[in-house]
Design a protein around this motif. Structure first.
Motif, PDB file in Angstrom:
ATOM      1  N   LEU A 107       0.914  -1.189   0.024  1.00 26.79           N
ATOM      2  CA  LEU A 107       0.006  -0.056   0.125  1.00 26.79           C
ATOM      3  C   LEU A 107       0.995   1.407  -0.109  1.00 26.79           C
ATOM      4  CD1 LEU A 107      -2.790  -1.013   2.662  1.00 26.79           C
ATOM      5  CD2 LEU A 107      -3.115  -0.829   0.028  1.00 26.79           C
ATOM      6  N   LEU A 108       2.000   1.227   0.588  1.00 31.56           N
ATOM      7  CA  LEU A 108       2.873   2.384   0.746  1.00 31.56           C
ATOM      8  C   LEU A 108       3.206   2.789  -0.811  1.00 31.56           C
ATOM      9  CD1 LEU A 108       4.504   4.344   2.287  1.00 31.56           C
ATOM     10  CD2 LEU A 108       6.243   2.631   2.140  1.00 31.56           C
ATOM     11  N   VAL A 109       3.818   1.573  -1.425  1.00 30.98           N
ATOM     12  CA  VAL A 109       4.167   1.898  -2.863  1.00 30.98           C
ATOM     13  C   VAL A 109       2.856   2.497  -3.878  1.00 30.98           C
ATOM     14  CG1 VAL A 109       5.151   0.884  -4.778  1.00 30.98           C
ATOM     15  CG2 VAL A 109       6.111   0.259  -2.558  1.00 30.98           C
ATOM     16  N   MET A 136       9.072  -6.978   1.469  1.00 33.02           N
ATOM     17  CA  MET A 136       8.668  -7.672   0.317  1.00 33.02           C
ATOM     18  C   MET A 136       7.488  -7.368  -0.448  1.00 33.02           C
ATOM     19  SD  MET A 136       7.281 -11.937   0.541  1.00 33.02           S
ATOM     20  CE  MET A 136       6.934 -12.879  -0.903  1.00 33.02           C
ATOM     21  N   GLY A 137       6.413  -6.774   0.375  1.00 33.28           N
ATOM     22  CA  GLY A 137       5.314  -5.999  -0.062  1.00 33.28           C
ATOM     23  C   GLY A 137       5.477  -4.948  -0.999  1.00 33.28           C
ATOM     24  N   VAL A 167      -7.932   5.533  -3.506  1.00 37.05           N
ATOM     25  CA  VAL A 167      -7.141   4.235  -4.205  1.00 37.05           C
ATOM     26  C   VAL A 167      -6.574   3.337  -3.015  1.00 37.05           C
ATOM     27  CG1 VAL A 167      -5.197   3.535  -5.608  1.00 37.05           C
ATOM     28  CG2 VAL A 167      -6.954   5.450  -6.405  1.00 37.05           C
ATOM     29  N   VAL A 168      -5.828   3.959  -2.023  1.00 43.28           N
ATOM     30  CA  VAL A 168      -5.349   3.114  -1.081  1.00 43.28           C
ATOM     31  C   VAL A 168      -6.412   2.248  -0.241  1.00 43.28           C
ATOM     32  CG1 VAL A 168      -3.955   3.165   1.063  1.00 43.28           C
ATOM     33  CG2 VAL A 168      -3.268   4.554  -0.775  1.00 43.28           C
ATOM     34  N   LEU A 169      -7.350   2.926   0.047  1.00 46.24           N
ATOM     35  CA  LEU A 169      -8.611   2.299   0.611  1.00 46.24           C
ATOM     36  C   LEU A 169      -9.125   1.247  -0.024  1.00 46.24           C
ATOM     37  CD1 LEU A 169     -10.222   5.284   2.671  1.00 46.24           C
ATOM     38  CD2 LEU A 169      -8.654   3.396   3.752  1.00 46.24           C
TER      39      LEU A 169
END
Length: 213
Positions: free
Chosen positions: A48-50, A115-116, A157-159
């Motif tokens: 999600l950070l990316v 990894m995410g 978008v993140v949500l």
């Protein structure tokens, strides 16, 4: 409204873009099964950070394109072609997703967070996707490139992405045993959505030609 509408658009289009079985959501599900849900959600947070930065970069790039009309029209035409091709593909040629065929190695015990981040970073599809989406919304006066709407869209978008990832992490086993209605009909749903986007993009392109003429 400058907050809620972009938030909803971001949520809906990210949900549509992420829900088909792909590298990130299937890996999140596999991590959940091998390492537990806690580590799976660490993986999700990294992804999600990316996604946050990818979406922000996409919207800023779309803002630049929108302010240069000669580039804007060309990319709208390219976007129209892409959405038409995707609509035909999803409705006529795409096969239903086979979750059991996704073979992903998650044996490594390195940080699931990083990894995410890594797996999300190598997935560059969101950048052109959100460029085209934000340009299409802006062309239909449904989105403006100012600070609050931009961040609202990105957060949406993140949500939306998190909602899909949560679904995969928590219910992957049930999905594997019996596909849900959404997964059974995902190609039809995506085909209808891309068809709608293509329709409105086509109208906008024609308006530009009429106005230019």
């Amino acid at each position: 409204m400058p907050v809620i509408i972009p938030l909803l658009f971001g949520f809906v289009f990210s949900f549509i873009g992420v829900i088909p079985p792909g590298l990130i959501n299937i890996t999140a599900a596999k991590v959940s099964m091998t390492d537990g849900k806690k580590r799976a959600f660490m993986f999700v947070l990294g992804a999600l950070l990316v996604i946050f930065f990818q979406t922000y970069i996409s919207v800023i790039f779309a803002h630049y394109i929108n302010s240069h009309k000669e580039i804007d029209l060309i990319l709208r035409e390219i976007g129209l072609l892409i959405f038409v091709v995707l609509t035909i593909y999803f409705l006529k040629f795409a096969k239903p997703p086979q979750l059991q065929d996704k073979k992903i190695d998650v044996k490594s015990k390195r940080s699931r967070f990083f990894m995410g981040m890594f797996i999300s970073a190598i997935n560059v599809f969101p950048i052109p996707y959100y460029v085209l989406i934000s340009l299409t919304l802006a062309s239909n006066n449904s989105f403006i490139f100012t600070t609050i709407p931009i961040y609202s869209f990105v957060i949406g978008v993140v949500l939306g992405s998190f909602t899909v990832f949560y679904f995969y992490v928590m219910f992957f086993n049930k999905i594997g045993e019996k596909a849900t209605f959404v997964l059974k009909n995902i190609n039809t749903i995506l085909g209808i959505i891309t068809g709608i986007i293509a329709f409105f993009t086509c109208i906008n392109v024609l308006k530009n030609y009429v106005h230019g003429g």
